[in-house]
Write an enzyme that holds these catalytic residues in place. Structure first.
Site, PDB file in Angstrom:
ATOM      1  N   LEU A  91       1.848   2.015  27.670  1.00  0.00           N
ATOM      2  CA  LEU A  91       1.404   2.936  26.614  1.00  0.00           C
ATOM      3  C   LEU A  91      -0.047   2.674  26.222  1.00  0.00           C
ATOM      4  CD1 LEU A  91       2.316   4.962  24.256  1.00  0.00           C
ATOM      5  CD2 LEU A  91       2.607   2.883  22.888  1.00  0.00           C
ATOM      6  N   HIS A 105       2.001   0.611   1.960  1.00  0.00           N
ATOM      7  CA  HIS A 105       1.195   0.423   3.174  1.00  0.00           C
ATOM      8  C   HIS A 105       1.802  -0.682   4.040  1.00  0.00           C
ATOM      9  CE1 HIS A 105      -1.604   3.276   1.695  1.00  0.00           C
ATOM     10  NE2 HIS A 105      -2.104   2.520   0.739  1.00  0.00           N
ATOM     11  N   ASP A 148       1.573   9.635   6.728  1.00  0.00           N
ATOM     12  CA  ASP A 148       1.289   9.871   5.307  1.00  0.00           C
ATOM     13  C   ASP A 148       2.534   9.611   4.450  1.00  0.00           C
ATOM     14  OD1 ASP A 148      -0.321  10.532   3.173  1.00  0.00           O
ATOM     15  OD2 ASP A 148       0.026  12.688   3.338  1.00  0.00           O
TER      16      ASP A 148
HETATM   17  C1  IPE Z   1      -4.646  11.332   5.989  1.00  0.00           C
HETATM   18  O1  IPE Z   1      -3.863  11.045   4.862  1.00  0.00           O
HETATM   19  C2  IPE Z   1      -5.256  10.070   6.513  1.00  0.00           C
HETATM   20  C3  IPE Z   1      -4.349   9.028   7.007  1.00  0.00           C
HETATM   21  C4  IPE Z   1      -3.061   9.066   7.068  1.00  0.00           C
HETATM   22  C5  IPE Z   1      -5.008   7.850   7.491  1.00  0.00           C
HETATM   23  P1  IPE Z   1      -4.397  11.315   3.389  1.00  0.00           P
HETATM   24  O2  IPE Z   1      -3.297  11.002   2.474  1.00  0.00           O
HETATM   25  O3  IPE Z   1      -5.679  10.586   3.165  1.00  0.00           O
HETATM   26  O4  IPE Z   1      -4.715  12.870   3.432  1.00  0.00           O
HETATM   27  P2  IPE Z   1      -5.060  13.896   2.263  1.00  0.00           P
HETATM   28  O5  IPE Z   1      -6.339  13.437   1.633  1.00  0.00           O
HETATM   29  O6  IPE Z   1      -3.943  13.885   1.292  1.00  0.00           O
HETATM   30  O7  IPE Z   1      -5.195  15.214   2.931  1.00  0.00           O
HETATM   31  C1  IPE Z   2      -1.085   7.228   4.157  1.00  0.00           C
HETATM   32  O1  IPE Z   2      -0.350   7.113   2.992  1.00  0.00           O
HETATM   33  C2  IPE Z   2      -1.837   5.967   4.470  1.00  0.00           C
HETATM   34  C3  IPE Z   2      -3.297   6.095   4.411  1.00  0.00           C
HETATM   35  C4  IPE Z   2      -3.968   7.152   4.082  1.00  0.00           C
HETATM   36  C5  IPE Z   2      -4.036   4.908   4.769  1.00  0.00           C
HETATM   37  P1  IPE Z   2      -0.982   7.489   1.588  1.00  0.00           P
HETATM   38  O2  IPE Z   2      -1.586   6.261   1.001  1.00  0.00           O
HETATM   39  O3  IPE Z   2      -1.890   8.641   1.705  1.00  0.00           O
HETATM   40  O4  IPE Z   2       0.309   7.880   0.790  1.00  0.00           O
HETATM   41  P2  IPE Z   2       0.448   9.040  -0.306  1.00  0.00           P
HETATM   42  O5  IPE Z   2       0.012  10.308   0.341  1.00  0.00           O
HETATM   43  O6  IPE Z   2      -0.434   8.648  -1.445  1.00  0.00           O
HETATM   44  O7  IPE Z   2       1.891   9.012  -0.660  1.00  0.00           O
HETATM   45 MG    MG Z   3      -1.617  10.651   1.527  1.00  0.00          MG
END
Ligand code: IPE
Ligand code: IPE
Ligand code: MG
Length: 256
Positions: free
Chosen positions: A137, A43, A26
């Site tokens: 792995l 990303h 995240d």
């Molecule tokens: C969780 O991250 C999903 C992934 C990393 C794929 P999110 O950024 O979507 O989670 P929430 O919604 O903030 O909890």
């Molecule tokens: C996690 O990073 C990646 C996915 C959920 C695919 P985020 O896109 O949720 O990044 P933040 O939380 O907005 O910084």
């Molecule tokens: Mg996020």
């Protein structure tokens, strides 16, 4: 390839390495926003870190790495972000699969595949088939995955087995539920890591994380380098996992 995790793991039997690490990657969006870049740049930077981490895990002797790439709730994001994320996911898979195979990595996908076009599921099937016999792995990628979905599809399959008489209701037990879950043939995650500062599970492996050690870090995913991973492993190595027992019992068992 140069080993990136060094001596303590390999040379010391005292250093406890997790068999299975599960990660919520995240913080990509915030990483990009802080640099005044579009979220997508985060990303993309995140994919580079995945590559790095897979290598590190493969070299260190970790058996399973499960990565949360796209949750069943991530469809709620703006259409453009979802579509860019999907593109990035499938192009990265196409680009990396040969190298993963060459490095003896077994690739698996978990999540509800019904949402994907057949050209995507064909890709997934081909990647899994190509790497199925690899012995290094196991890399599990969770896409359109939700912990509740996972439990639901197991329960639904059990209900079918009961309705056809294949199973008595009394035979429904933890093992029967587990045998129908994603990852049923792999050890449960020993170490769960979430980057990006949030302290939540966000519908990741709800059942399988029952006894995992939880590790949260403020580091945003695109900044989660080998040193940061190493810090998480060190933290894990220093913990006492008790599984309901007392600390003394655990020590006695360890020294037996
Ligand atoms: C969780 O991250 C999903 C992934 C990393 C794929 P999110 O950024 O979507 O989670 P929430 O919604 O903030 O909890
Ligand atoms: C996690 O990073 C990646 C996915 C959920 C695919 P985020 O896109 O949720 O990044 P933040 O939380 O907005 O910084
Ligand atoms: Mg996020």
């Amino acid at each position: 390839m140069k080993p990136v995790i060094q001596d303590p793991i390999k040379s010391s039997t005292e250093y406890r390495l997790p068999r299975h690490v599960a990660i919520i990657m995240d913080g990509n969006g915030r990483w990009a926003q802080r640099r005044h870049l579009p979220r997508f740049a985060g990303h993309r930077a995140g994919v580079a870190k995945v590559r790095e981490l897979v290598e590190t895990c493969a070299e260190s002797g970790i058996e399973v790495l499960t990565l949360f790439a796209f949750s069943s709730e991530n469809w709620r994001r703006p259409v453009q972000e979802v579509s860019l994320l999907m593109d990035l996911l499938w192009t990265s898979l196409k680009k990396e699969i040969r190298k993963l195979h060459k490095n003896n990595i077994r690739v698996r996908f978990i999540g509800d595949r019904h949402a994907f076009a057949s050209r995507i599921t064909d890709h997934i099937d081909a990647a899994e088939a190509l790497t199925a016999e690899n012995t290094g792995l196991t890399l599990v990628v969770a896409v359109n995955y939700g912990g509740r979905w996972d439990i639901l599809q197991s329960v639904r399959s059990l209900a079918c087995a009961v309705s056809t008489g294949e199973l008595d209701p009394e035979q429904v037990d933890v093992a029967e539920i587990e045998s129908r879950l994603s990852l049923h043939d792999l050890p449960d995650p020993d170490l769960f890591i979430r980057t990006g500062g949030e302290r939540r599970i966000s519908n990741f492996l709800l059942w399988q994380l029952a006894y995992s050690e939880l590790y949260f870090t403020d580091t945003l995913w695109p900044d989660f380098d080998q040193k940061a991973f190493r810090t998480a492993l060190d933290d894990f190595a220093g913990r006492q996992r008790r599984f309901g027992m007392t600390g003394d019992q655990v020590e006695t068992l360890r020294n037996a």
